[in-house]
Design an enzyme around this catalytic site. Sequence first.
Site, PDB file in Angstrom:
ATOM      1  CG  ASP A 106      37.572  38.388  42.548  1.00  0.00           C
ATOM      2  OD1 ASP A 106      36.955  37.902  41.578  1.00  0.00           O
ATOM      3  OD2 ASP A 106      37.128  39.333  43.237  1.00  0.00           O
TER       4      ASP A 106
ATOM      5  CG  ASP B 108      36.941  40.812  37.071  1.00  0.00           C
ATOM      6  OD1 ASP B 108      36.862  39.575  36.931  1.00  0.00           O
ATOM      7  OD2 ASP B 108      35.966  41.515  37.416  1.00  0.00           O
TER       8      ASP B 108
ATOM      9  CG  ASP C 232      51.805  47.094  44.794  1.00  0.00           C
ATOM     10  OD1 ASP C 232      52.448  46.028  44.703  1.00  0.00           O
ATOM     11  OD2 ASP C 232      52.169  48.040  45.527  1.00  0.00           O
TER      12      ASP C 232
ATOM     13  CE1 TYR D 219      37.681  36.504  47.349  1.00  0.00           C
ATOM     14  CE2 TYR D 219      35.662  35.387  46.678  1.00  0.00           C
ATOM     15  CZ  TYR D 219      36.620  36.361  46.468  1.00  0.00           C
ATOM     16  OH  TYR D 219      36.508  37.186  45.381  1.00  0.00           O
TER      17      TYR D 219
ATOM     18  CE  LYS E  71      51.272  45.678  49.274  1.00  0.00           C
ATOM     19  NZ  LYS E  71      51.801  46.653  48.286  1.00  0.00           N
TER      20      LYS E  71
HETATM   21  C1  IPM Z   1      34.525  35.329  40.349  1.00  0.00           C
HETATM   22  C2  IPM Z   1      33.422  36.150  40.960  1.00  0.00           C
HETATM   23  C3  IPM Z   1      33.067  35.591  42.321  1.00  0.00           C
HETATM   24  C4  IPM Z   1      34.308  35.678  43.191  1.00  0.00           C
HETATM   25  C5  IPM Z   1      31.866  36.242  43.006  1.00  0.00           C
HETATM   26  C6  IPM Z   1      30.634  36.230  42.139  1.00  0.00           C
HETATM   27  C7  IPM Z   1      31.586  35.633  44.339  1.00  0.00           C
HETATM   28  O1  IPM Z   1      33.795  37.476  41.016  1.00  0.00           O
HETATM   29  O2  IPM Z   1      34.338  34.110  40.179  1.00  0.00           O
HETATM   30  O3  IPM Z   1      35.576  35.895  40.038  1.00  0.00           O
HETATM   31  O4  IPM Z   1      34.545  36.727  43.806  1.00  0.00           O
HETATM   32  O5  IPM Z   1      35.048  34.703  43.275  1.00  0.00           O
HETATM   33 MG    MG Z   2      35.638  37.931  40.069  1.00  0.00          MG
END
Ligand code: IPM
Ligand code: MG
Length: 359
Positions: free
Chosen positions: A249, A253, A225, A143, A193
């Site tokens: 990240d 999710d 993974d 990032y 990893k």
């Molecule tokens: C998160 C989001 C952000 C990230 C995006 C919107 C930049 O996906 O906070 O998880 O990738 O960190």
């Molecule tokens: Mg995210």
Amino acid sequence: MEKKNKIAVFPGDGIGVEVVREAVKVLDALAEKTGAGFALAYGLVGGAAYDACGDPFPAESLELALTSDVVLLGAVGGPKWEGLDYSVRPERALLGLREKLNLFANLRPVNVYDELIEASPLKAEIVRGIDILIIRELTGDLYFGQPRGVRVENGRRVGINTLVYTEEEIRRIARVAFAAAQQRRKRLLSVDKANVLESTQLWRDVVTEEGRAYPDVELRHMYVDNCAMQLVSHPAQFDVIVTTNMFGDILSDEAAMITGSIGMLPSASLGERGGMYEPIHGSAPDIAGRDLANPLATILSVAMMLHHSLGMPGEAEMVETAVRQVLRDGYRTKDIHHEGAILVGTAAMGDAVAARLLP
Ligand code: IPM
Ligand code: MG
């Protein structure tokens, strides 16, 4: 005089605006009930700021964040701004806040409410009682690493991002993770990893070194993974997971969906001081402005703010209890709705939580 907690509020884009409105409703109800003082100051970030002044992260918004005790953020981004140059994309605001406030530790708790077990795409026996804390490093990795960008070399385009971690960066996030594990079930999983990426072999080595200071915490390592697989096959094994910015990240999710909806997951981003609180979901342009979004992730982020930054654990507990009560009473936004439940919109869900805080 009573202390006013200064909160910088950045609703941002899409459903960010709607869910933050409900979180503020809950803060107002809490202030009314307990007499706690909150001073809210609103600012623009993301696409909304770009549209207003051509900059997704205006200097006055950074200033507001720096002069506040904490930041409450909705979400940024949307298709309207996707074609823009990276330097002015809405996401720059989010990354800018993380960087400028030095918020290197991102806490993403993943809890499955008994009331929502049916909303999970996984079998009930796999997800019941899940209580995971994902700790994502937030200011390093691909990032922020240099060099980055797309350039032309020998007549063809080359895209570059750099995965870089210094040992100090790894050490400080490891400490946060070990300390968190000590407060919980004392099990820490570090995800990397290391079989392919040298930078994450360093990650593994440094986390292991730090672990010597926490003999009461059981440390394990796992490749990312494998972790992605285990999260859906055996999620109950996890207590605290610490990982890199990029892996965190993605894994957060994935873990969110175990709970039934990404609309349920709050987050805290912490550094040396202050903190930023936001739902882990995005701006969801497909449902924005239609009173469909689930505000509970943002409301639960307010609970995290009360707990971690404002020194109000009792009030945090009140908000969490109100959310649980609303779920128990059968209220559901569309993302977690099932037959027999009371389908409500964003605003009515916020009202329901606020009502349970008031006498
Ligand atoms: C998160 C989001 C952000 C990230 C995006 C919107 C930049 O996906 O906070 O998880 O990738 O960190
Ligand atoms: Mg995210």
